[in-house]
Design a protein around this motif. Structure first.
Motif, mmCIF file in Angstrom:
data_model
loop_
_atom_site.group_PDB
_atom_site.id
_atom_site.type_symbol
_atom_site.label_atom_id
_atom_site.label_comp_id
_atom_site.label_asym_id
_atom_site.label_seq_id
_atom_site.Cartn_x
_atom_site.Cartn_y
_atom_site.Cartn_z
ATOM 1 N N PHE A 184 -3.788 18.280 -2.324
ATOM 2 C CA PHE A 184 -4.616 17.076 -2.425
ATOM 3 C C PHE A 184 -3.845 15.793 -2.709
ATOM 4 O O PHE A 184 -4.428 14.722 -2.738
ATOM 5 N N GLU A 185 -2.524 15.888 -2.947
ATOM 6 C CA GLU A 185 -1.812 14.717 -3.418
ATOM 7 C C GLU A 185 -1.932 13.526 -2.468
ATOM 8 O O GLU A 185 -2.242 12.417 -2.902
ATOM 9 N N ASP A 186 -1.744 13.763 -1.192
ATOM 10 C CA ASP A 186 -1.738 12.645 -0.247
ATOM 11 C C ASP A 186 -3.080 11.933 -0.234
ATOM 12 O O ASP A 186 -3.155 10.709 -0.261
ATOM 13 N N ARG A 187 -4.145 12.740 -0.189
ATOM 14 C CA ARG A 187 -5.474 12.159 -0.147
ATOM 15 C C ARG A 187 -5.750 11.356 -1.417
ATOM 16 O O ARG A 187 -6.298 10.256 -1.363
ATOM 17 N N ALA A 188 -5.363 11.919 -2.540
ATOM 18 C CA ALA A 188 -5.615 11.250 -3.810
ATOM 19 C C ALA A 188 -4.818 9.960 -3.913
ATOM 20 O O ALA A 188 -5.347 8.929 -4.352
ATOM 21 N N GLN A 189 -3.553 10.008 -3.501
ATOM 22 C CA GLN A 189 -2.730 8.799 -3.556
ATOM 23 C C GLN A 189 -3.318 7.697 -2.671
ATOM 24 O O GLN A 189 -3.314 6.527 -3.041
ATOM 25 N N ALA A 190 -3.822 8.086 -1.506
ATOM 26 C CA ALA A 190 -4.382 7.097 -0.589
ATOM 27 C C ALA A 190 -5.590 6.404 -1.223
ATOM 28 O O ALA A 190 -5.718 5.174 -1.179
ATOM 29 N N LYS A 191 -6.478 7.196 -1.820
ATOM 30 C CA LYS A 191 -7.659 6.603 -2.457
ATOM 31 C C LYS A 191 -7.269 5.700 -3.610
ATOM 32 O O LYS A 191 -7.839 4.630 -3.814
ATOM 33 N N LEU A 192 -6.284 6.170 -4.364
ATOM 34 C CA LEU A 192 -5.829 5.424 -5.526
ATOM 35 C C LEU A 192 -5.244 4.082 -5.078
ATOM 36 O O LEU A 192 -5.499 3.032 -5.687
ATOM 37 N N ALA A 193 -4.485 4.122 -3.984
ATOM 38 C CA ALA A 193 -3.882 2.895 -3.462
ATOM 39 C C ALA A 193 -4.965 1.911 -3.036
ATOM 40 O O ALA A 193 -4.853 0.703 -3.253
ATOM 41 N N GLU A 194 -6.047 2.447 -2.442
ATOM 42 C CA GLU A 194 -7.163 1.590 -2.041
ATOM 43 C C GLU A 194 -7.740 0.838 -3.230
ATOM 44 O O GLU A 194 -7.989 -0.372 -3.177
ATOM 45 N N ILE A 195 -7.958 1.587 -4.318
ATOM 46 C CA ILE A 195 -8.539 0.975 -5.508
ATOM 47 C C ILE A 195 -7.592 -0.076 -6.079
ATOM 48 O O ILE A 195 -7.994 -1.184 -6.437
ATOM 49 N N ALA A 196 -6.298 0.285 -6.133
ATOM 50 C CA ALA A 196 -5.311 -0.652 -6.672
ATOM 51 C C ALA A 196 -5.258 -1.919 -5.825
ATOM 52 O O ALA A 196 -5.151 -3.035 -6.354
#
Lengths: 482, 254
Positions: free
Chosen positions: B55-67
């Motif tokens: 799940f790391e890639d998906r989670a990082q992508a979402k996190l980047a969106e929020i940031a």
């Protein structure tokens, strides 16, 4: 801070048959997390109590609640010496394991240490054998559960005539545990700690009463005296090989090494501590049980001998206590082993020794359903071996674990000799090189004292694992890939 | 104490469960640096590393969106992704490590024009005032200081609020934005939650020694759940934090 600095010994061109490569984390370990190269953190959530509970919870089911009758039948009163010998061997391995675990606090335990220290050939054989070793151990615990569940039903007045329901009960409960682990997201760790606490209370209470009674201080039963080595001396070692299954749990602590808080302190304490705790309890239990009934009567009582012993000391209440304890202990051992099996499959699959799909996580529950299935399926099949197979199940489990234990000691010797830059354990084994050397020799020697059938099955499984390695993953390189 | 504090605010988001941060809260936190903590809670059957693999890639992508959303309003936003068995331990730890001054309990929110600030006898008024001042910045956001007390404490409560209002003015909150109100109730928590629901967001102090017990103990949960709005928990001074941590060392939080 402890353990691994960043190391980039990334292996090259190491694909398996499906073209997958090992997922290598050049991770840094802190007291509370593992920090991967990308900065993602993996939280460490198991404290010292949790670690000891895993070790003791896995081990105590077999040694106290299943083996006393069987072991006393084989070795006489000297069965307590067999348990003591087992504890010594376990300690000789637990100390080197502690050093390896503080140098590599990662998921996978023994498999991880061996694959990094000795390379992927040994790693693959041990990793896959560990899977099967845990499968045999889990099946053994489940059959033990079946005996206790049947005894409970019988005492509750449910009659089955001559028909034994041990195997059906073991099978059904094994299926139940597997499904529960796939679908259950409730946190059972706190429950496990509680179960272990209750078990320890029951056992210590029983031993206190039984000890006083066998010394003639209280109670009725006339202590039975017979020569200590009534069955001869060598059989003590054979019996130690049989009951070594009671000491397999300490390495299960290492399979969750990646989730233990403050690993450089807690891993050695949890592993060595849990061996010492159960070792003392085992020896005391056998001494008390044998003094109450004599080894031959004990052997006739079979797997649930402890129920009769407790009944003689404390009446029906004692029997109920031990029955409850037996159910709790065998369930906790079986469940801990199923979870360790799933971790072992994850560790090998992550390293491309098994297809990556084996470590897939279920989106709905967040659980590794494939790995749990790969654990549960074979376990259920093995429970069908049933009552006659108890000793085989136990010995094959011990066989496969002992090979791993021996190789862990060898891996430590090799790592100390080669002294790679990344190898920086915060706990160093006392008495190097004697302790790991003795640990390796004792582990391999104990295998020699097993039944021929167990040896053949164990060796066969290892050969299959070896064949799989050459078929599927011969190009995978893992040595030093931390 | 306050001058060199940058009032970093921690924004925990259970990123793979579809949680996100409403635009209005991004807007509200605009003046303050934030740490967006993406986390994913796993059952004990699953090794955190196993989930990370998948799940790391998906989670990082979402996190980047929020940031990115935070950066778009001019905020400094750092991100941190954690796979864990224990969400409280993770939030607590990351809050400590990043020296955050406050933690956001996100809830759906509309535009924030009125802040509700319940103050008790043990509240660190200086710190809460300084945080609110930094948060409000030069925007016109109303700040309702409230003390909930039993019948007997009403007069003392008003005196306490008058002092507090002075502290808030001194910290830089415009005088005309501040209102004070003593609410008489035998059930302070329920009253705080009810009053909080009439405002757009709640800012409250951390009363217990451990953020964990406050954040996820009964009190904050009830306030956040009952007011249906976002709650910002202002953490105690770091020194006090260290005590709580030592006591928790061998806590079985699994």
């Amino acid at each position: 801070m402890s353990g691994g600095e960043d190391v980039d010994v990334a292996p090259t061109e190491t694909t398996n048959r499906d073209g997958e490569t090992p997922v290598v984390d050049s991770a840094e370990t802190t007291d509370e997390t593992t920090v991967t190269e990308e900065g993602t953190e993996l939280e460490r959530t198991i404290g010292l109590t949790g670690g000891v509970a895993i070790g003791v919870g896995t081990m105590i089911g077999a040694g106290i609640f299943v083996f006393p009758g069987i072991a006393a039948g084989e070795a006489g009163p000297a069965a307590s010496a067999s348990f003591a010998l087992g504890a010594v061997v376990a300690l000789l391995v637990a100390l080197p394991t502690s050093e390896l675990a503080t140098a590599m606090p990662r998921s996978g335990g023994g498999y991880y240490f061996i694959s990094r220290g000795l390379g992927s050939l040994f790693g693959a054989v041990v990793g896959l054998s560990l899977w099967f070793g845990l499968v045999f151990a889990s099946a053994f615990y489940l059959v033990g559960f079946g005996f206790y569940a049947q005894a409970v039903l019988q005492r509750a007045g449910v009659a089955f005539g001559d028909f034994s329901v041990v195997v059906p009960l073991a099978f059904l409960f094994g299926a139940f545990l597997t499904v529960l682990n796939v679908t259950g997201t409730e946190n059972a760790a706190k429950l496990q700690n509680g179960v272990v606490a209750i078990l320890l209370a029951i056992i210590v209470g029983f031993l206190t009463f039984g000890g006083l009674s066998s010394l003639g201080v209280i109670g009725d039963p006339e202590p039975v005296s017979e020569p200590f080595f009534s069955q001869g001396g060598l059989v003590v070692v054979n019996t130690a090989a049989l009951v070594f299954t009671s000491y397999l749990g300490f390495a299960q602590v290492a399979t969750v090494a990646g989730e233990i808080k403050d690993p450089s302190r807690n891993l050695p304490l949890a592993m060595v501590g849990s061996v010492l705790i159960v070792g003392v309890l085992y020896v005391a239990t056998i001494l008390v049980a044998v003094s109450a009934f004599g080894s031959q009567r004990l052997a006739e009582f079979g797997e649930t001998a402890m129920v009769d012993v407790a009944e003689s000391f404390l009446g029906p209440a004692g029997a109920v206590l031990i029955l409850v304890g037996g159910l709790l202990a065998t369930v906790s051992s079986a469940n801990a082993s199923i979870l360790s099996t799933s971790r072992a499959i994850y560790a090998t699959s992550k390293d491309a020794l098994l297809p990556r799909v084996a470590s897939r996580i279920n989106l709905k529950y967040g659980t590794p359903h494939v790995a749990l299935g790969l654990a549960g399926g074979p376990i259920l099949a093995l429970t069908l071996l049933g009552e006659a197979g108890v000793e085989i199940l136990a010995e094959v489990a011990s066989f496969l674990h002992l090979v791993m234990y021996g190789l862990m000691c060898v891996a430590l010797l090799v790592l100390r000799r080669e002294d790679p830059e990344w190898y920086d354990p915060s706990f160093r084994v006392p008495g190097y090189p004697v302790v790991p050397l003795l640990g390796a020799l004792a582990s391999f020697a104990l295998i020699g004292f097993m039944n021929r059938a167990s040896q053949v099955i164990g060796a066969g499984i290892m050969l299959v694992c070896l064949a799989w390695y050459f078929y599927y993953a011969r190009d995978v390189t893992l040595k030093g890939a931390v | 104490m306050t001058d060199d504090t940058d009032w970093t605010t921690l924004v925990p988001v259970e990123v793979l469960e579809g949680e996100t941060v409403p635009d209005s809260l991004v807007e509200l936190l605009g003046p303050l640096p934030v740490v967006v903590l993406g986390y994913h809670v796993l059952p004990e059957q699953t090794a955190p590393g196993q989930a990370r693999m998948q799940f790391e890639d998906r989670a990082q992508a979402k996190l980047a969106e929020i940031a990115d959303a935070f950066r778009a309003v001019g905020t400094t936003a750092e991100t941190q992704l954690v796979f864990t068995h224990d969400e409280d331990q993770t939030i607590d730890r990351v809050a400590d490590e990043t020296d955050t001054a406050a933690v956001l309990l996100p809830n759906p929110a509309g535009d924030v024009e009125r802040l509700f600030v319940p103050l008790g006898g043990s509240s660190d008024v200086d710190r809460i005032a300084a945080y609110v001042a930094a948060l409000v910045d030069d925007r016109s956001i109303a700040v309702a200081l409230t003390h909930v007390t039993g019948e007997a404490g009403a007069d003392a409560g008003q005196a306490m609020l008058d002092d507090a209002a002075a502290t808030f003015r001194a910290a830089g909150v415009p005088a005309d934005a501040i209102s004070t109100d003593v609410a008489v109730s035998d059930e302070p928590l329920r009253t705080i939650a009810t009053l909080g629901a009439d405002h757009d967001a709640v800012v409250m102090g951390e009363n217990q020694p451990s953020l964990r017990s406050f954040l996820f103990g009964d009190s904050a949960e009830r306030v956040a759940a009952a007011s249906l709005g976002p709650v910002l928990v202002v953490r105690n001074e770091p020194e006090e934090q260290a005590d709580g941590e030592a006591a928790d060392e061998d806590d079985e939080a699994t």
